[in-house]
Write a protein that holds these residues in place. Structure first.
Motif, PDB file in Angstrom:
ATOM      1  N   ARG A   7       0.851  -1.189   0.000  1.00 29.50           N
ATOM      2  CA  ARG A   7       0.000   0.000   0.000  1.00 29.50           C
ATOM      3  C   ARG A   7       0.887   1.240   0.000  1.00 29.50           C
ATOM      4  O   ARG A   7       1.792   1.347   0.826  1.00 29.50           O
ATOM      5  CB  ARG A   7      -0.882   0.009   1.247  1.00 29.50           C
ATOM      6  N   ILE A   8       0.625   2.151  -0.942  1.00 32.08           N
ATOM      7  CA  ILE A   8       1.400   3.392  -0.995  1.00 32.08           C
ATOM      8  C   ILE A   8       0.450   4.580  -1.075  1.00 32.08           C
ATOM      9  O   ILE A   8      -0.644   4.480  -1.621  1.00 32.08           O
ATOM     10  CB  ILE A   8       2.391   3.437  -2.179  1.00 32.08           C
ATOM     11  N   GLN A   9       0.889   5.696  -0.508  1.00 34.98           N
ATOM     12  CA  GLN A   9       0.107   6.919  -0.560  1.00 34.98           C
ATOM     13  C   GLN A   9       0.790   7.891  -1.512  1.00 34.98           C
ATOM     14  O   GLN A   9       1.982   8.175  -1.372  1.00 34.98           O
ATOM     15  CB  GLN A   9      -0.009   7.539   0.832  1.00 34.98           C
ATOM     16  N   LYS A  10       0.046   8.381  -2.488  1.00 32.94           N
ATOM     17  CA  LYS A  10       0.586   9.319  -3.467  1.00 32.94           C
ATOM     18  C   LYS A  10       0.616  10.719  -2.872  1.00 32.94           C
ATOM     19  O   LYS A  10      -0.362  11.180  -2.286  1.00 32.94           O
ATOM     20  CB  LYS A  10      -0.269   9.339  -4.741  1.00 32.94           C
ATOM     21  N   LYS A  11       1.741  11.392  -3.047  1.00 33.68           N
ATOM     22  CA  LYS A  11       1.881  12.751  -2.536  1.00 33.68           C
ATOM     23  C   LYS A  11       1.022  13.739  -3.319  1.00 33.68           C
ATOM     24  O   LYS A  11       0.592  14.753  -2.787  1.00 33.68           O
ATOM     25  CB  LYS A  11       3.339  13.180  -2.587  1.00 33.68           C
ATOM     26  N   VAL A  12       0.768  13.439  -4.582  1.00 29.42           N
ATOM     27  CA  VAL A  12       0.029  14.347  -5.445  1.00 29.42           C
ATOM     28  C   VAL A  12      -1.407  14.567  -4.949  1.00 29.42           C
ATOM     29  O   VAL A  12      -1.894  15.680  -4.886  1.00 29.42           O
ATOM     30  CB  VAL A  12       0.004  13.819  -6.905  1.00 29.42           C
ATOM     31  N   PRO A  59      -2.649   0.353  -4.437  1.00 24.60           N
ATOM     32  CA  PRO A  59      -1.773  -0.823  -4.385  1.00 24.60           C
ATOM     33  C   PRO A  59      -0.634  -0.644  -5.379  1.00 24.60           C
ATOM     34  O   PRO A  59      -0.828  -0.073  -6.456  1.00 24.60           O
ATOM     35  CB  PRO A  59      -2.693  -1.972  -4.810  1.00 24.60           C
ATOM     36  N   GLN A  60       0.564  -1.077  -5.020  1.00 20.70           N
ATOM     37  CA  GLN A  60       1.714  -1.046  -5.919  1.00 20.70           C
ATOM     38  C   GLN A  60       2.354  -2.420  -5.907  1.00 20.70           C
ATOM     39  O   GLN A  60       2.563  -3.005  -4.849  1.00 20.70           O
ATOM     40  CB  GLN A  60       2.731   0.001  -5.467  1.00 20.70           C
ATOM     41  N   ILE A  89      -3.707 -14.670 -11.865  1.00 19.58           N
ATOM     42  CA  ILE A  89      -2.851 -14.004 -10.890  1.00 19.58           C
ATOM     43  C   ILE A  89      -3.605 -13.891  -9.573  1.00 19.58           C
ATOM     44  O   ILE A  89      -4.748 -13.445  -9.535  1.00 19.58           O
ATOM     45  CB  ILE A  89      -2.443 -12.590 -11.346  1.00 19.58           C
ATOM     46  N   PHE A  90      -2.953 -14.304  -8.499  1.00 25.81           N
ATOM     47  CA  PHE A  90      -3.504 -14.132  -7.160  1.00 25.81           C
ATOM     48  C   PHE A  90      -2.643 -13.115  -6.442  1.00 25.81           C
ATOM     49  O   PHE A  90      -1.449 -13.327  -6.279  1.00 25.81           O
ATOM     50  CB  PHE A  90      -3.517 -15.472  -6.395  1.00 25.81           C
ATOM     51  N   TRP A  91      -3.227 -11.988  -6.054  1.00 28.65           N
ATOM     52  CA  TRP A  91      -2.486 -10.923  -5.391  1.00 28.65           C
ATOM     53  C   TRP A  91      -2.563 -11.096  -3.891  1.00 28.65           C
ATOM     54  O   TRP A  91      -3.639 -11.237  -3.327  1.00 28.65           O
ATOM     55  CB  TRP A  91      -3.042  -9.554  -5.775  1.00 28.65           C
ATOM     56  N   GLU A  92      -1.423 -11.059  -3.241  1.00 31.27           N
ATOM     57  CA  GLU A  92      -1.305 -11.181  -1.791  1.00 31.27           C
ATOM     58  C   GLU A  92      -0.559  -9.952  -1.302  1.00 31.27           C
ATOM     59  O   GLU A  92       0.432  -9.544  -1.906  1.00 31.27           O
ATOM     60  CB  GLU A  92      -0.515 -12.452  -1.453  1.00 31.27           C
ATOM     61  N   GLU A  93      -1.024  -9.362  -0.199  1.00 30.95           N
ATOM     62  CA  GLU A  93      -0.327  -8.196   0.339  1.00 30.95           C
ATOM     63  C   GLU A  93       1.013  -8.624   0.908  1.00 30.95           C
ATOM     64  O   GLU A  93       1.109  -9.557   1.694  1.00 30.95           O
ATOM     65  CB  GLU A  93      -1.143  -7.489   1.405  1.00 30.95           C
ATOM     66  N   TYR A  94       2.066  -7.944   0.478  1.00 30.72           N
ATOM     67  CA  TYR A  94       3.421  -8.272   0.895  1.00 30.72           C
ATOM     68  C   TYR A  94       3.586  -8.013   2.396  1.00 30.72           C
ATOM     69  O   TYR A  94       3.160  -6.984   2.909  1.00 30.72           O
ATOM     70  CB  TYR A  94       4.436  -7.442   0.106  1.00 30.72           C
ATOM     71  N   SER A 140       4.804  -0.772 -11.173  1.00 30.66           N
ATOM     72  CA  SER A 140       4.043   0.438 -10.917  1.00 30.66           C
ATOM     73  C   SER A 140       2.656   0.028 -10.483  1.00 30.66           C
ATOM     74  O   SER A 140       2.097  -0.920 -10.992  1.00 30.66           O
ATOM     75  CB  SER A 140       3.991   1.324 -12.149  1.00 30.66           C
ATOM     76  N   GLY A 141       2.141   0.721  -9.542  1.00 34.04           N
ATOM     77  CA  GLY A 141       0.806   0.429  -9.051  1.00 34.04           C
ATOM     78  C   GLY A 141      -0.143   1.525  -9.464  1.00 34.04           C
ATOM     79  O   GLY A 141       0.010   2.665  -9.071  1.00 34.04           O
ATOM     80  N   ASN A 142      -1.104   1.174 -10.292  1.00 30.88           N
ATOM     81  CA  ASN A 142      -2.157   2.099 -10.680  1.00 30.88           C
ATOM     82  C   ASN A 142      -1.602   3.387 -11.291  1.00 30.88           C
ATOM     83  O   ASN A 142      -1.992   4.483 -10.927  1.00 30.88           O
ATOM     84  CB  ASN A 142      -3.023   2.410  -9.463  1.00 30.88           C
TER      85      ASN A 142
END
Length: 161
Positions: A6-11, A17-18, A126-131, A150-152
């Motif tokens: 999970r990342i928060q964009k500064k913009v 998700p990334q 594809i199965f996505w799992e949170e790292y 890159s995420g989204n």
């Protein structure tokens, strides 16, 4: 299984998700071994072809061609230019080019309605799992590894470094 963080964009201060890569990159030798296992060529033959692939692609693209490899996609060059444009079309020259990049478009399959049905190199399962979260069998994932992708449409981290 693919991983994300999970990342928060500064913009815009929103969360996305990334994708995250883990461990060391797979080597040419490992890919050659896998190719030899699923085909009729030896590991040495597969390795030799892979070692020379970059040279062949570079030669074709250096002559202005794109290279389409079935089941993989298309490779081509793009040029970046200096930030200073010119006033007239006659002033445009190759001296304004200050960099070259290799671009890649994965192969896609389309149906009769021109909708994408398959994407090369993207598994339909594809199965996505949170790292860093616990896996279903009770084991937890480690916290080390190279982050990348890159995420989204977000920031790219170097998957090799």
């Amino acid at each position: 299984m693919a991983f994300f963080k999970r990342i928060q964009k500064k913009v815009n201060n929103l969360w996305y998700p990334q994708s995250v890569t883990v461990g060391k990159p797979v080597t040419t030798r490992e890919v050659a071994e896998q190719l030899s296992t699923i085909s009729t060529v030896t590991r040495g033959d597969a390795y030799a072809v892979m070692q020379n692939l970059g040279i062949v692609l570079s030669n074709y693209m250096g002559n202005g061609r794109t290279v389409k490899i079935d089941g993989i996609g298309t490779f081509y060059y793009t040029a970046s230019s200096t930030k200073r444009g010119v006033q007239t079309v006659e002033e445009v020259s190759a001296s304004q080019i200050n960099g070259v990049r290799v671009r890649f478009i994965p192969e896609v399959g389309r149906n009769s309605g021109n909708q994408v049905t398959t994407r090369s190199m993207v598994s339909a399962n594809i199965f996505w799992e949170e790292y860093g979260m616990k896996l279903s069998d009770g084991d937890s994932q480690g916290n080390s590894g190279n982050q990348g992708g890159s995420g989204n449409g977000g920031i790219d981290d170097n998957p090799l470094g």
